[in-house]
Design an enzyme around this catalytic site. Structure first.
Site, PDB file in Angstrom:
ATOM      1  N   ASP A  23       0.883  -1.167   0.000  1.00  0.00           N
ATOM      2  CA  ASP A  23       0.000   0.000   0.000  1.00  0.00           C
ATOM      3  C   ASP A  23       0.920   1.216   0.000  1.00  0.00           C
ATOM      4  OD1 ASP A  23      -1.661   2.127   0.535  1.00  0.00           O
ATOM      5  OD2 ASP A  23      -2.437   1.355   2.440  1.00  0.00           O
ATOM      6  N   LYS A  86       2.762  11.132  -3.460  1.00  0.00           N
ATOM      7  CA  LYS A  86       1.739  10.417  -4.220  1.00  0.00           C
ATOM      8  C   LYS A  86       0.795  11.381  -4.950  1.00  0.00           C
ATOM      9  CE  LYS A  86      -1.764   6.805  -3.508  1.00  0.00           C
ATOM     10  NZ  LYS A  86      -2.307   5.893  -2.469  1.00  0.00           N
ATOM     11  N   GLU A 186      -7.185   0.319  -4.608  1.00  0.00           N
ATOM     12  CA  GLU A 186      -7.237   0.226  -3.144  1.00  0.00           C
ATOM     13  C   GLU A 186      -8.570  -0.327  -2.643  1.00  0.00           C
ATOM     14  OE1 GLU A 186      -6.051   4.171  -1.984  1.00  0.00           O
ATOM     15  OE2 GLU A 186      -4.032   3.856  -2.775  1.00  0.00           O
ATOM     16  N   ASP A 210     -12.891   5.613   2.232  1.00  0.00           N
ATOM     17  CA  ASP A 210     -11.472   5.683   2.601  1.00  0.00           C
ATOM     18  C   ASP A 210     -11.094   7.099   3.029  1.00  0.00           C
ATOM     19  OD1 ASP A 210      -8.694   5.777   2.739  1.00  0.00           O
ATOM     20  OD2 ASP A 210      -8.375   4.587   0.922  1.00  0.00           O
TER      21      ASP A 210
HETATM   22  P1  ADP Z   1      -3.003   7.417   3.837  1.00  0.00           P
HETATM   23  O1  ADP Z   1      -3.892   6.386   3.229  1.00  0.00           O
HETATM   24  O2  ADP Z   1      -3.380   8.822   3.449  1.00  0.00           O
HETATM   25  O3  ADP Z   1      -1.561   7.145   3.641  1.00  0.00           O
HETATM   26  P2  ADP Z   1      -3.651   6.389   6.531  1.00  0.00           P
HETATM   27  O4  ADP Z   1      -4.746   5.486   6.130  1.00  0.00           O
HETATM   28  O5  ADP Z   1      -2.428   5.761   7.098  1.00  0.00           O
HETATM   29  O6  ADP Z   1      -3.243   7.423   5.418  1.00  0.00           O
HETATM   30  O7  ADP Z   1      -4.279   7.411   7.600  1.00  0.00           O
HETATM   31  C1  ADP Z   1      -3.492   8.344   8.269  1.00  0.00           C
HETATM   32  C2  ADP Z   1      -4.414   9.200   9.121  1.00  0.00           C
HETATM   33  O8  ADP Z   1      -5.066   8.387  10.095  1.00  0.00           O
HETATM   34  C3  ADP Z   1      -3.651  10.282   9.891  1.00  0.00           C
HETATM   35  O9  ADP Z   1      -4.337  11.511   9.767  1.00  0.00           O
HETATM   36  C4  ADP Z   1      -3.710   9.766  11.318  1.00  0.00           C
HETATM   37  O10 ADP Z   1      -3.674  10.827  12.272  1.00  0.00           O
HETATM   38  C5  ADP Z   1      -5.058   9.072  11.340  1.00  0.00           C
HETATM   39  N1  ADP Z   1      -5.179   8.110  12.446  1.00  0.00           N
HETATM   40  C6  ADP Z   1      -4.326   7.112  12.748  1.00  0.00           C
HETATM   41  N2  ADP Z   1      -4.741   6.472  13.871  1.00  0.00           N
HETATM   42  C7  ADP Z   1      -5.877   7.093  14.278  1.00  0.00           C
HETATM   43  C8  ADP Z   1      -6.779   6.909  15.391  1.00  0.00           C
HETATM   44  N3  ADP Z   1      -6.549   5.965  16.319  1.00  0.00           N
HETATM   45  N4  ADP Z   1      -7.850   7.736  15.477  1.00  0.00           N
HETATM   46  C9  ADP Z   1      -8.054   8.709  14.568  1.00  0.00           C
HETATM   47  N5  ADP Z   1      -7.250   8.938  13.519  1.00  0.00           N
HETATM   48  C10 ADP Z   1      -6.169   8.139  13.368  1.00  0.00           C
HETATM   49 MG    MG Z   2      -4.561   4.859   2.150  1.00  0.00          MG
END
Ligand code: ADP
Ligand code: MG
Length: 616
Positions: A23, A86, A186, A210
């Site tokens: 991912d 990205k 995704e 998402d």
């Molecule tokens: P991306 O797909 O954009 O790379 P992610 O799916 O990894 O990102 O999501 C990252 C986001 O999720 C960040 O904004 C992070 O602060 C938030 N996040 C991670 N854990 C938690 C949680 N326990 N509660 C709320 N938000 C969260």
């Molecule tokens: Mg993602």
């Protein structure tokens, strides 16, 4: 099709090699595999954690840092610390116009159709190279944790990614030394992680919501015979968990009566980090309460929900639009899948559940679900799941020759057959009436390294200025493996087509050799491609700048005119020297220098138009 995997160290074939699922996220990236018990698992390289922040830092010593180690430099060295790459993958300057402010590093702005480049120090990087750095880190972690070479991968992309963004992702994988078996959507990967779509008799319509760090998207998918069709997507590429953090920061600035205009960047960063900490804590508790120095970091869940309400509503409006575009009602949706770290926020979950009138799938960690599904897809492609039928695929990419002898892929390798794809091209010379279309097969960037399949001329294009004709080129590959290449000039309707059998004379050995070559030559290939592209852009710029001073020298002072000429000469010299970084640097300098003149010309045209008009 024979399943081929390559040991890059020895060049020999390996039959049982592991294929990972990756991912490659905007905020975080991760890699997963199928463990010996046949369960998908995210790879945790000894204590480094599961998520690799998608951040690349170039330090003064010439080293490249990726992930958590790079993250620390966001504050101390923002110009050389690249995040959110990205967003730039496969995008042109025009695509990102108006969003430059979101990036703290330097984007070369040519305002045209060429692909975005990033400057760090004296070097220029494409988003492909930067993404490759993240993928190399993931590959290294997987190899370290699994104690085996990892050379093959499935990489995921958002469902809304276009051809050019998908091709760029593929190239990034290749540059990282990975044979990219497939680019998977995704939402499709997330569904697979929940086992949705694995049963070929299953017929379902699902919604995948998402919400990540900086982006939001919702996809409506129809699943039939194990095939996922994207019915619609919607979203906002500038909405995500970062907005929640920002809302909290503003709230605390207010509550603590801080002067927002006088905050130093260190304190600002501390507020932001605390905000993210508070947000995460509030996913499992009702109150966050800390004091540090003179500042109270207090936030209760109810207040937090009020702060993010408008943003969450915006995501629901996107869901509404996606349903409308798919011509479906909420009741037509059989399952809802939650993806992205921000869906851990209970308020988000509750709102989504209320909107769709059903409990969404949230059992799997939402920031891991895409990588886990990618690992399952990899396992399917490896033929390890006897219950799932493998469809026929094209063993090598098919494409045509474009500017400077570059290969432009139209149907990517491993696409399911039958398939159809097309792209639009135009002429490069004024009054051009014929266009040569050369069809190639292979994975290399330069057509001369690939297999030539056929060549024909599209004749009778009406004489027009360069760039005006619109030539659609379509590749139609039928179930018998016959490729029909069709070229049509849309303004005149002139048309030409040809049938080819790409598999003719193609042995497994040839395919294998072509794949090995594409990976062992990835670096030099990409370097050559970048040089050819930089050349093309540089030459174009010299041409435009010279036309400009020819026509408009009257608006320039003699000094400005002289300096423009000096910049043009410098760019010309760089072009004949053939160093990509110098060409881009000189092109950027010429661009920056002449930009105000174009604006001046525009202002003059406007004031001229205003004259003579009565203003009452
Ligand atoms: P991306 O797909 O954009 O790379 P992610 O799916 O990894 O990102 O999501 C990252 C986001 O999720 C960040 O904004 C992070 O602060 C938030 N996040 C991670 N854990 C938690 C949680 N326990 N509660 C709320 N938000 C969260
Ligand atoms: Mg993602």
């Amino acid at each position: 099709m024979a399943k081929i995997s390559i040991n890059l160290a020895t060049g020999s074939l390996q039959k049982e090699e592991i294929i990972v699922g990756i991912d490659l996220g905007t905020t975080n990236s991760l890699v997963a595999f199928i463990d010996p018990d046949k369960n998908p698992k995210v790879i945790n390289d000894t204590g480094k954690g599961l998520l690799v922040p998608s951040i690349v830092h170039f330090n003064a010593a010439g080293d490249t840092l990726v992930g958590n180690e790079a993250r620390e430099f966001l504050i101390t060295d923002p110009a050389n610390t690249i995040f959110s790459v990205k967003r730039l993958l496969g995008r042109s300057y025009k695509d990102i116009a108006g969003h430059q402010d979101t990036f703290s590093y330097k984007l070369i702005d040519e305002g045209n159709d060429s692909l975005v480049k990033i400057q760090a120090g004296d070097k220029f990087y494409t988003p492909i190279e930067l993404s490759a750095e993240i993928l190399k880190e993931l590959k290294a972690r997987a190899e370290h944790a699994l104690k085996t070479p990892v050379n093959r991968a499935v990489i995921t992309v958002p469902a809304y990614f276009n051809d050019s963004q998908r091709q760029a992702t593929r190239d990034a994988g290749r540059l990282a030394g990975l044979d990219v078996l497939r680019i998977v959507n995704e939402p499709t990967a997330a569904s697979l992680a929940y086992g949705i779509g694995l049963d070929p008799t299953e017929q379902k319509t699902i919604a995948v919501y998402d919400l990540g760090g900086g982006t939001f998207d919702v996809s409506i998918l129809a699943i039939q015979n194990g095939i996922f069709e994207v019915l619609s997507t919607n979203g906002n590429t500038f909405l995500g968990g970062d907005d929640f953090d920002r809302a909290i920061v503003h709230y605390w600035i207010d509550k603590n009566k801080l002067d927002a205009t006088a905050l130093d960047s260190g304190l600002m960063q501390q507020l932001r980090l605390k905000a993210e900490e508070a947000k995460k804590a509030l996913s499992t508790q009702n109150l966050f309460n800390e004091k540090s120095g003179e500042i109270w970091y207090t936030l209760d869940r109810h207040t937090f929900e009020q702060l993010i309400e408008a943003k969450v509503t915006e995501t629901l409006n996107s869901c509404k639009q996606a349903l409308k575009d798919a011509k479906l009602a909420v009741t037509d949706i059989d399952e809802v899948v939650m993806v992205g770290g921000s869906t851990r926020t209970p308020y988000v979950k509750a709102q989504v559940a209320a909107f769709f009138g059903r409990q969404p799938h949230d059992r799997i960690n939402p920031d891991e679900v895409v990588a886990l599904g990618a690992a399952i897809q990899a396992d399917i492609l490896a033929g390890n799941r006897s219950d799932i039928l493998l469809l026929d695929v094209t063993p090598l990419s098919l494409g045509i020759e474009t500017m400077g002898g570059l290969m432009d892929v139209i149907i990517a390798r491993n696409a399911k057959v039958p398939t159809k794809a097309g792209r639009q091209y135009t002429t490069s010379i004024d009054g051009q009436v014929n266009m040569k279309i050369s069809v190639y097969q292979g994975e290399r960037d330069l057509v001369q390294e690939n297999r030539k399949l056929a060549e024909f001329d599209l004749k009778g294009i009406p004489s027009m200025p360069a760039g005006m004709p619109k030539v659609d080129i379509n590749f139609i590959l039928n179930a018998d493996g016959i490729l029909t290449v069709q070229a049509i000039e849309l303004r005149s309707g002139v048309k030409q087509e040809i049938d080819i059998t790409p598999s003719y004379g193609l042995t497994d050995d040839t395919v294998e050799k072509m794949l090995i070559d594409s990976i062992t030559h990835a670096e030099s290939d990409v370097a050559q491609r970048m040089l050819i592209e930089a050349r093309g852009e540089g030459e174009q710029l010299v041409y435009t700048a010279e036309r400009f001073i020819e026509k408009n020298s009257f608006i320039l002072t003699s000094e400005e005119l002289e300096n423009t000429k000096i910049h043009i000469t410098a760019l010309r010299a760089a072009l004949s020297e053939g160093n990509k970084d110098i060409i881009l640097k000189k092109a950027d300098e010429l661009n920056e220098f002449t930009r105000p003149f174009a604006e001046r010309l525009m202002d003059m045209a406007v004031s001229k138009a205003m004259k003579g008009k009565a203003i009452d």
